[in-house]
Design a protein around this motif. Structure first.
Motif, short mmCIF file in Angstrom:
data_model
loop_
_atom_site.label_atom_id
_atom_site.label_comp_id
_atom_site.label_asym_id
_atom_site.label_seq_id
_atom_site.Cartn_x
_atom_site.Cartn_y
_atom_site.Cartn_z
N LEU A 60 3.33 14.80 6.92
CA LEU A 60 2.57 13.55 6.80
C LEU A 60 3.42 12.34 7.18
O LEU A 60 2.95 11.41 7.86
N VAL A 61 4.67 12.33 6.74
CA VAL A 61 5.56 11.22 7.08
C VAL A 61 5.76 11.14 8.59
O VAL A 61 5.71 10.06 9.19
N ALA A 62 5.99 12.29 9.22
CA ALA A 62 6.18 12.31 10.66
C ALA A 62 4.95 11.80 11.39
O ALA A 62 5.06 11.01 12.34
N ALA A 63 3.77 12.20 10.93
CA ALA A 63 2.53 11.74 11.58
C ALA A 63 2.35 10.23 11.40
O ALA A 63 2.02 9.50 12.34
N GLY A 64 2.55 9.75 10.19
CA GLY A 64 2.35 8.33 9.93
C GLY A 64 3.31 7.45 10.71
O GLY A 64 2.92 6.44 11.30
N SER A 65 4.59 7.85 10.73
CA SER A 65 5.57 7.05 11.45
C SER A 65 5.35 7.12 12.96
O SER A 65 5.44 6.10 13.66
N VAL B 182 0.84 -1.20 0.00
CA VAL B 182 0.00 0.00 0.00
C VAL B 182 0.88 1.25 0.00
O VAL B 182 0.62 2.21 -0.74
N ASN B 183 1.93 1.22 0.82
CA ASN B 183 2.87 2.33 0.85
C ASN B 183 3.47 2.57 -0.53
O ASN B 183 3.50 3.70 -1.03
N MET B 184 3.95 1.50 -1.16
CA MET B 184 4.60 1.65 -2.46
C MET B 184 3.62 2.06 -3.54
O MET B 184 3.95 2.85 -4.44
N LEU B 185 2.39 1.53 -3.47
CA LEU B 185 1.40 1.88 -4.47
C LEU B 185 1.05 3.37 -4.40
O LEU B 185 1.03 4.07 -5.41
N LEU B 186 0.80 3.85 -3.18
CA LEU B 186 0.51 5.28 -3.01
C LEU B 186 1.72 6.13 -3.36
O LEU B 186 1.59 7.22 -3.92
N TYR B 187 2.89 5.64 -3.01
CA TYR B 187 4.13 6.34 -3.34
C TYR B 187 4.20 6.62 -4.84
O TYR B 187 4.66 7.69 -5.26
N GLY B 188 3.73 5.67 -5.64
CA GLY B 188 3.74 5.87 -7.08
C GLY B 188 2.56 6.65 -7.60
O GLY B 188 2.71 7.56 -8.42
N VAL B 189 1.35 6.32 -7.13
CA VAL B 189 0.14 6.96 -7.66
C VAL B 189 0.10 8.44 -7.33
O VAL B 189 -0.38 9.26 -8.12
N ILE B 190 0.61 8.81 -6.15
CA ILE B 190 0.61 10.21 -5.75
C ILE B 190 1.59 11.03 -6.57
O ILE B 190 1.42 12.24 -6.76
N SER B 191 2.63 10.39 -7.10
CA SER B 191 3.74 11.11 -7.74
C SER B 191 3.32 12.08 -8.84
O SER B 191 3.72 13.24 -8.82
N ALA C 3 4.47 17.22 2.85
CA ALA C 3 4.79 15.80 2.74
C ALA C 3 5.59 15.32 3.95
O ALA C 3 5.35 14.23 4.49
N LEU C 4 6.54 16.12 4.40
CA LEU C 4 7.35 15.74 5.56
C LEU C 4 6.50 15.64 6.83
O LEU C 4 6.71 14.77 7.67
N VAL D 136 1.63 8.53 1.09
CA VAL D 136 1.32 9.82 0.46
C VAL D 136 2.47 10.79 0.67
O VAL D 136 2.85 11.55 -0.24
N GLY D 137 3.05 10.78 1.87
CA GLY D 137 4.13 11.72 2.16
C GLY D 137 5.36 11.49 1.29
O GLY D 137 5.85 12.42 0.63
N VAL D 138 5.85 10.25 1.25
CA VAL D 138 7.05 10.00 0.45
C VAL D 138 6.74 10.07 -1.04
O VAL D 138 7.62 10.41 -1.85
N GLY D 139 5.48 9.78 -1.42
CA GLY D 139 5.11 9.92 -2.82
C GLY D 139 5.20 11.34 -3.32
O GLY D 139 5.46 11.59 -4.51
N SER D 140 5.02 12.29 -2.42
CA SER D 140 5.13 13.70 -2.78
C SER D 140 6.57 14.16 -2.89
O SER D 140 6.84 15.28 -3.33
N MET D 141 7.51 13.31 -2.46
CA MET D 141 8.95 13.63 -2.59
C MET D 141 9.65 12.58 -3.42
O MET D 141 10.81 12.26 -3.19
N SER D 142 8.96 12.03 -4.41
CA SER D 142 9.51 10.94 -5.20
C SER D 142 10.26 11.47 -6.41
O SER D 142 10.56 12.66 -6.51
N MET D 143 10.54 10.59 -7.36
CA MET D 143 11.37 10.96 -8.51
C MET D 143 10.81 12.10 -9.36
O MET D 143 11.58 12.86 -9.93
N PRO D 144 9.47 12.28 -9.50
CA PRO D 144 9.00 13.46 -10.21
C PRO D 144 9.45 14.77 -9.56
O PRO D 144 9.57 15.80 -10.23
#
Length: 437
Positions: free
Chosen positions: A102-107, A71-80, A99-100, A129-137
């Motif tokens: 969101l990552v802090a809250a989730g972790s 789920v993490n990886m899927l959202l990481y890509g779909v959000i990008s 995004a940062l 969602v958080g890491v997807g907003s800081m992905s390769m795009p």
């Protein structure tokens, strides 16, 4: 006749001050982006280390935990792609800062979980969602705005930040989980994400024109780096998708990149530590090996960026995928309770090849899709994470059914051969005719 002589000034001219030339602000922006990407990669790498501790404490199967990671990886890509469009709409700084958080809250919230769905909601949904907003795009957007010269090289350096984050965090997270339980690493990730926010707010800028500068290497008539008025973020992402899916090159890129994600983040990144542990290797040793992948990934990805500025991108991708597939086919024979030279050879090679595919893929998206290249790459990257999500969950199911990962390695090796064929099938776009006077 009186001769009048003008007195000559024989005193030496005053010394001229040497003005110190400051680096172009593009390098500062790239450095801040590098730090943010280090954090994003570190946050994504944590579940692979925590898989066995969560299994031991809660009794959750590898398939269940792998599903949460998927789920993490899927959202990481779909959000990008939406994140890339939102960066055009609201700015890089705002999107990365949110995004940062969101990552802090989730972790941080994971320390209170007692049910599998809570793992999916925190580490899957919020962190995804958080890491997807800081992905390769994010890399494509930043380099597309701030760099003309050395764009491929900088793309490689920023992409390598993912490996650096893995390098820095994996051994630390593994040691903390061993000595203090898995909750302490989760809190460390939350604190680290929050610590990066002030740096992003203060130092990250959206466009060179915002501070009266041109993109690095841009000429006087080059519009790169000028602020543009973008359409609605989500709508633009969908519009670009509707356009690019009509072109075969998109499906060739997306298909190859889906296999890239399955063979890296989905399989090796998620299950390598657990697979090594099945063969008697201590988890901390396996995590150290996975971190070593990060060391060589830095060199491999930077070199790939340098090569992308000089060699046809489709040929690079073909070579990367073919060699990766061969290495995965021999991996099952390399596992042992201790680390042998053959395993070190695999780690070094796989590190050099890990995400070397990103710079040539970004370059191909920019070449074929022009101004929409960053968002188009976002959708290509979404396929990368879909492949990673399928592999993360599928390999966990294979492990539960067969008691080992052997079939998963063989399937991934065969798929890499398919990716090599897809990449070789990509053709250069037809050149536009020069208008006649």
């Amino acid at each position: 006749m009186t001769e009048i002589r003008l007195a000559e000034n024989t005193s030496p001219p005053p010394p001229q001050r040497r003005t110190r030339r400051l680096p172009h602000p593009a390098w500062t922006v790239a450095a801040v982006g590098f730090v943010a990407l280090i954090g994003a990669a570190a946050f994504r790498s944590v579940p692979s280390v925590l898989m066995d501790p969560l299994h031991e404490e809660f009794g959750w199967s590898h398939g269940t935990i792998g599903a949460a990671v998927s789920v993490n990886m899927l959202l990481y890509g779909v959000i990008s792609p939406f994140a890339a469009a939102l960066m055009d709409r609201f700015g890089i700084r705002r999107v990365v800062s949110c995004a940062l958080v969101l990552v802090a809250a989730g972790s941080g919230l994971t320390v209170f979980m007692t049910r599998p769905w809570q793992l999916m909601a925190t580490w899957g949904l919020l962190v995804g969602v958080g890491v997807g907003s800081m992905s390769m795009p994010f890399v494509a957007t930043l380099t597309g705005r701030w760099f003309v010269r050395h764009r491929g090289l900088v793309t490689g350096v920023l992409t390598a930040a993912g490996a650096t984050g893995q390098l820095v965090f994996l051994p630390l997270i593994s040691a903390l989980a061993r000595d203090h339980g898995w909750r302490v690493p989760a809190l460390v990730v939350a604190a680290t994400a929050l610590a990066v926010v002030p740096l992003v707010v203060v130092c990250l800028r959206d466009y060179p024109s915002d501070i009266g500068r041109r993109a690095y290497g841009a000429g006087p008539d080059d519009e790169t780096g000028n602020r543009t008025v973008a359409a609605g973020g989500a709508m633009r992402a969908v519009t670009v998708l509707a356009e690019v899916v009509r072109r075969p090159v998109f499906w060739l890129l997306a298909g190859g990149f889906a296999i890239c994600g399955a063979s890296t983040n989905g399989l090796v990144g998620t299950h390598f530590v657990s697979a090594a542990h099945d063969h008697g290797m201590p988890p901390t040793t396996a995590a150290g090996l996975l971190a070593t992948v990060g060391i060589f990934d830095v060199a491999g990805t930077i070199a790939s960026g340098w090569l992308t500025d000089r060699i046809g991108s489709r040929y690079l991708l073909t070579a990367y995928y073919a060699l990766r597939g061969l290495s995965l086919l021999v991996l099952p024979a390399l596992f042992a309770p201790d680390v042998r030279p053959s395993m070190w050879m695999f780690i070094v090679f796989y590190g050099l090849d890990w995400i070397a595919t990103v710079p040539p893929t970004v370059a191909l998206c920019r070449t074929h899709f022009g101004a929409d290249g960053a968002i188009a790459f976002g959708w290509v990257f979404a396929s990368h994470q879909i492949g990673a999500a399928i592999a993360a969950a599928g390999a966990g199911v294979i492990r539960d059914l067969q008691g080992n990962y052997q079939l998963a390695w063989y399937l991934a090796g065969g798929l890499c051969a398919v990716a090599a064929v897809l990449s070789l099938s990509i053709r250069q776009p037809p050149s536009r005719p020069v208008p006649t006077q």
